[in-house]
Design a protein around this motif. Structure first.
Motif, short mmCIF file in Angstrom:
data_model
loop_
_atom_site.label_atom_id
_atom_site.label_comp_id
_atom_site.label_asym_id
_atom_site.label_seq_id
_atom_site.Cartn_x
_atom_site.Cartn_y
_atom_site.Cartn_z
N LEU A 1 6.61 -9.10 3.06
CA LEU A 1 6.26 -8.07 2.09
C LEU A 1 6.10 -6.70 2.75
O LEU A 1 6.41 -5.67 2.14
CB LEU A 1 4.96 -8.46 1.37
N LEU A 2 5.62 -6.68 4.00
CA LEU A 2 5.46 -5.41 4.70
C LEU A 2 6.80 -4.73 4.90
O LEU A 2 6.92 -3.50 4.74
CB LEU A 2 4.76 -5.65 6.03
N THR A 3 7.85 -5.49 5.25
CA THR A 3 9.17 -4.88 5.41
C THR A 3 9.73 -4.41 4.08
O THR A 3 10.56 -3.50 4.05
CB THR A 3 10.14 -5.90 6.04
N VAL A 4 9.27 -5.01 2.96
CA VAL A 4 9.73 -4.58 1.63
C VAL A 4 9.02 -3.30 1.20
O VAL A 4 9.62 -2.38 0.63
CB VAL A 4 9.50 -5.71 0.61
N VAL A 5 7.70 -3.23 1.48
CA VAL A 5 6.89 -2.10 1.00
C VAL A 5 7.15 -0.83 1.81
O VAL A 5 7.08 0.28 1.27
CB VAL A 5 5.39 -2.50 1.04
N LEU A 6 7.48 -0.95 3.09
CA LEU A 6 7.66 0.23 3.93
C LEU A 6 8.76 1.13 3.40
O LEU A 6 9.82 0.67 2.95
CB LEU A 6 7.99 -0.19 5.36
N VAL B 1 10.06 -10.57 24.53
CA VAL B 1 10.73 -9.27 24.37
C VAL B 1 10.93 -8.96 22.89
O VAL B 1 10.72 -7.83 22.44
CB VAL B 1 12.08 -9.29 25.12
N ALA B 2 11.34 -9.97 22.10
CA ALA B 2 11.55 -9.76 20.66
C ALA B 2 10.25 -9.36 19.97
O ALA B 2 10.23 -8.47 19.10
CB ALA B 2 12.12 -11.03 20.02
N THR B 3 9.13 -9.99 20.34
CA THR B 3 7.84 -9.64 19.74
C THR B 3 7.44 -8.22 20.10
O THR B 3 6.92 -7.47 19.26
CB THR B 3 6.77 -10.65 20.20
N PHE B 4 7.64 -7.84 21.35
CA PHE B 4 7.32 -6.47 21.78
C PHE B 4 8.14 -5.45 21.01
O PHE B 4 7.60 -4.45 20.50
CB PHE B 4 7.58 -6.35 23.28
N VAL B 5 9.43 -5.69 20.90
CA VAL B 5 10.30 -4.75 20.17
C VAL B 5 9.92 -4.71 18.70
O VAL B 5 9.91 -3.65 18.07
CB VAL B 5 11.78 -5.17 20.36
N MET B 6 9.58 -5.88 18.11
CA MET B 6 9.19 -5.92 16.69
C MET B 6 7.96 -5.06 16.44
O MET B 6 7.89 -4.30 15.48
CB MET B 6 8.93 -7.36 16.28
N MET B 7 6.94 -5.18 17.31
CA MET B 7 5.71 -4.41 17.11
C MET B 7 5.97 -2.92 17.24
O MET B 7 5.44 -2.10 16.47
CB MET B 7 4.65 -4.86 18.13
N ALA B 8 6.82 -2.54 18.21
CA ALA B 8 7.15 -1.12 18.36
C ALA B 8 7.89 -0.60 17.13
O ALA B 8 7.62 0.50 16.63
CB ALA B 8 7.98 -0.92 19.63
N MET B 9 8.83 -1.38 16.60
CA MET B 9 9.57 -0.96 15.40
C MET B 9 8.65 -0.89 14.19
O MET B 9 8.79 0.00 13.33
CB MET B 9 10.72 -1.95 15.13
N LEU B 10 7.68 -1.82 14.10
CA LEU B 10 6.75 -1.82 12.97
C LEU B 10 5.88 -0.57 12.98
O LEU B 10 5.65 0.08 11.94
CB LEU B 10 5.90 -3.08 13.00
N LEU B 11 5.38 -0.19 14.15
CA LEU B 11 4.57 1.04 14.24
C LEU B 11 5.42 2.27 13.94
O LEU B 11 4.94 3.22 13.29
CB LEU B 11 3.95 1.14 15.63
N LEU B 12 6.67 2.27 14.40
CA LEU B 12 7.56 3.39 14.09
C LEU B 12 7.82 3.48 12.59
O LEU B 12 7.84 4.57 12.01
CB LEU B 12 8.87 3.22 14.86
N ALA B 13 8.01 2.31 11.93
CA ALA B 13 8.22 2.31 10.49
C ALA B 13 6.97 2.81 9.76
O ALA B 13 7.07 3.52 8.75
CB ALA B 13 8.58 0.91 10.02
N GLY C 1 10.83 5.13 4.14
CA GLY C 1 11.16 6.05 5.21
C GLY C 1 12.13 5.49 6.23
O GLY C 1 12.59 6.22 7.10
N SER C 2 12.43 4.19 6.17
CA SER C 2 13.39 3.56 7.08
C SER C 2 14.47 2.88 6.25
O SER C 2 14.18 2.28 5.20
CB SER C 2 12.70 2.53 7.99
N GLY C 3 15.70 2.96 6.70
CA GLY C 3 16.82 2.36 5.99
C GLY C 3 16.76 0.83 6.01
O GLY C 3 16.03 0.21 6.80
N TRP C 4 17.59 0.22 5.14
CA TRP C 4 17.57 -1.24 5.07
C TRP C 4 18.09 -1.92 6.35
O TRP C 4 17.60 -3.00 6.69
CB TRP C 4 18.36 -1.71 3.85
N PRO C 5 19.04 -1.32 7.12
CA PRO C 5 19.41 -2.00 8.38
C PRO C 5 18.23 -2.09 9.35
O PRO C 5 18.03 -3.10 10.03
CB PRO C 5 20.54 -1.13 8.94
N PHE C 6 17.44 -1.00 9.41
CA PHE C 6 16.28 -1.00 10.31
C PHE C 6 15.26 -2.06 9.88
O PHE C 6 14.74 -2.83 10.70
CB PHE C 6 15.63 0.40 10.29
N ARG C 7 15.00 -2.14 8.57
CA ARG C 7 14.00 -3.11 8.09
C ARG C 7 14.52 -4.55 8.21
O ARG C 7 13.74 -5.48 8.45
CB ARG C 7 13.63 -2.78 6.65
#
Length: 530
Positions: A99-104, A154-166, A106-112
């Protein structure tokens, strides 16, 4: 509990300690700091949702509910079995993340979409490991598992960074919430730092309990969810943040003169350095795994903390002494893992693989077997029929060497003679020949030369007993229910004796003539005995 830190532990940690904790200033100071952090965390959680600024969509309403449910689940003590804890935690977090990826915004659908896929990697791994609990020892020692753990991290680290950026691009969340989200990285880094410096204990438990920034980030994300999305706000990271991160990194790496303790044989994972008692052969180990194999096999000093780098340094120093012709305490088979080119000059056999050693051993056994067969054929050629006048087509002669004072036997090939053998061995006196049921044993006296054994199968009883020229003549009965009596293989040349039951199933009479170096056995039907 007087004089211990147990009361302070119960108030701060919310669960009883696993052992008696001394009331040292370091422990009490850590508990006080943890109490302050927990109080701030509880205040952040209990604030509840902010007043609704804009109408919320149904997805955002459900997201807020699931985020608060995750917060409450992380705050309650662990009371369920591990598998139940895992399933409940995933059932709360995975829908919230989707749901968080749906509600966000400011970011395009490829990013989400990429954010969603990366975020589901860790839950998938957790669920898989939880369902194959019995295979954990096998997984821990496999290179594929270790590579998977690194990839998931590595995937978890990148996911958290992308989530904060979103979140920053969305604009609903304050700078404090984003900085607390960044702090989740620092809290995990702090736990690893304390773990590496203290090697477990009370301080490590306190450090793990201080990992509350993730809970605060969840609560603030839910609290500010009803704000109006706007243009991304500038995220100014205070100068002290990178300075502290650099300082922590320097503390972990440490100076070159005092290497940091890394994983391998000192890891908490019991299967991390599982190895046999003997060092593996260098030819069986890939080049990139030889240092690890050495550290797993080398003797560690008891009671001392020695780093992997120091262990390797000692090994390379021993290699240098060995190359210079000096005395080295380490075993050559162990040093071959570090410097095979040095050890191979003096001990080339240590560079052979297990397959090569096996082939050499098999070749030696084949040579010894062929030698035994050649010697046995020579012994067989010296044997003669002791009663040539009594001829039959069903006879054979072979040499028998009584190496271990063991008897040779005649038995029904299709019968289970275990009980008959036990009865013979349990008899108080068996003489030179003993029989029971479908088994007969001949106890040839021990001697330093081979005994020539001749067995003749007859259709009728032989001439009467004649003892001239023989030391002993004895008789016994044997039964063959299948009609297939066989003589065990006597000679290494594998001389084959014929079927000794000429008349098929029934009772047979055995007559043994013996003298030093010669045994003659006559087998004939008992019903036709004279």
């Amino acid at each position: 509990m007087i004089g211990t830190a147990t009361p302070a532990w119960l108030v701060t940690m919310w669960y009883p300690p696993g052992e008696i904790i001394g009331a040292s200033p370091l422990v009490l100071g850590g508990l006080l700091l943890l109490g302050l952090v927990n109080s701030w965390m509880v205040w952040q959680v209990l604030r509840g949702p902010a007043p609704v600024a804009v109408p919320m969509r149904r997805a955002a309403t459900w997201l807020r509910l699931l985020l608060y449910a995750n917060v409450m689940w992380l705050l309650i003590p662990y009371v369920f079995p591990d598998l139940a804890e895992m399933v409940i935690g995933l059932a709360l977090w995975v829908p919230a993340f989707v749901l968080l990826t749906v509600v966000l915004t400011g970011s395009g659908w490829p990013f989400r979409l990429a954010l969603l896929l990366l975020g589901l990697v860790e839950p998938a791994r957790t669920l898989t490991i939880g369902l194959v609990d019995d295979l954990r020892p096998v997984l821990f020692v496999s290179p594929a598992y270790r590579a998977t753990v690194m990839a998931v991290g590595v995937a978890t680290f990148v996911m958290m960074a992308m989530l904060l950026l979103a979140q920053r691009r969305d604009g609903r969340w304050s700078r404090a919430t984003l900085l607390i989200g960044l702090g989740t990285f620092a809290s995990a880094f702090l736990v690893e730092l304390v773990d590496s410096l203290t090697r477990g204990g009370t301080i490590e438990s306190i450090a793990e309990a201080m990992d509350v920034l993730y809970i605060v980030w969840l609560a603030r994300t839910a609290h500010e969810l009803n704000r109006e999305p706007r243009q991304k706000a500038a995220l100014r990271v205070p100068t002290a943040v990178p300075a502290v991160a650099a300082l922590l990194l320097l503390m972990v790496v440490g100076p070159e003169c005092r290497p940091h303790l890394t994983f391998t044989w000192q890891s908490d994972e019991l299967m991390e350095c599982w190895a046999p008692s003997q060092p593996p052969r260098v030819a069986d180990i890939p080049a990139h795994e030889r240092n690890r194999a050495y550290m797993c096999s080398v003797s560690k000093p008891s009671g001392l903390q020695v780093s992997d780098r120091e262990l390797l340094g000692r090994g390379w120093a021993a290699c240098a002494r060995f190359a210079a012709g000096e005395q080295a305490k380490a075993r050559p088979a162990l040093l071959a893992l570090l410097c095979p080119e040095v050890i191979g000059r003096r001990y080339p056999e240590l560079l052979l693989s297990s397959a090569q050693i096996g082939r050499q051993q098999a070749e030696k056994e084949n040579i010894a077997r062929r030698q035994r067969e050649r010697e046995a054929r020579e012994e067989d050629a010296r044997c003669r029929d002791p009663w040539p006048a009594l001829r039959t087509r069903f006879q054979a002669t072979a040499s028998y060497y009584d190496w271990d004072s063991q008897p040779y036997g005649i038995y029904d090939a299709e019968a289970d003679t275990a009980e008959d053998s036990e009865a013979i061995w349990n008899a108080e006196s068996s003489g030179i020949m003993a029989a029971s049921g479908q088994l007969a044993m001949v106890f040839t006296p021990s001697q330093d030369w081979a005994t020539c054994v001749t067995a003749k199968a007859l259709r009728s009883a032989p001439p009467p007993l004649r003892r001239k020229g023989w030391d002993q003549v004895v008789e016994a009965d044997i039964v063959s229910e299948s009609g297939h009596l066989v003589m065990q293989t006597l000679s290494a040349s594998k001389v084959r004796f014929p079927n000794l039951a000429r008349s098929g199933p029934g009772s047979y009479r055995l007559r043994l003539y013996t003298r030093p170096g010669v045994d003659l056995i006559l087998i004939y039907p008992a019903r036709r005995a004279a």
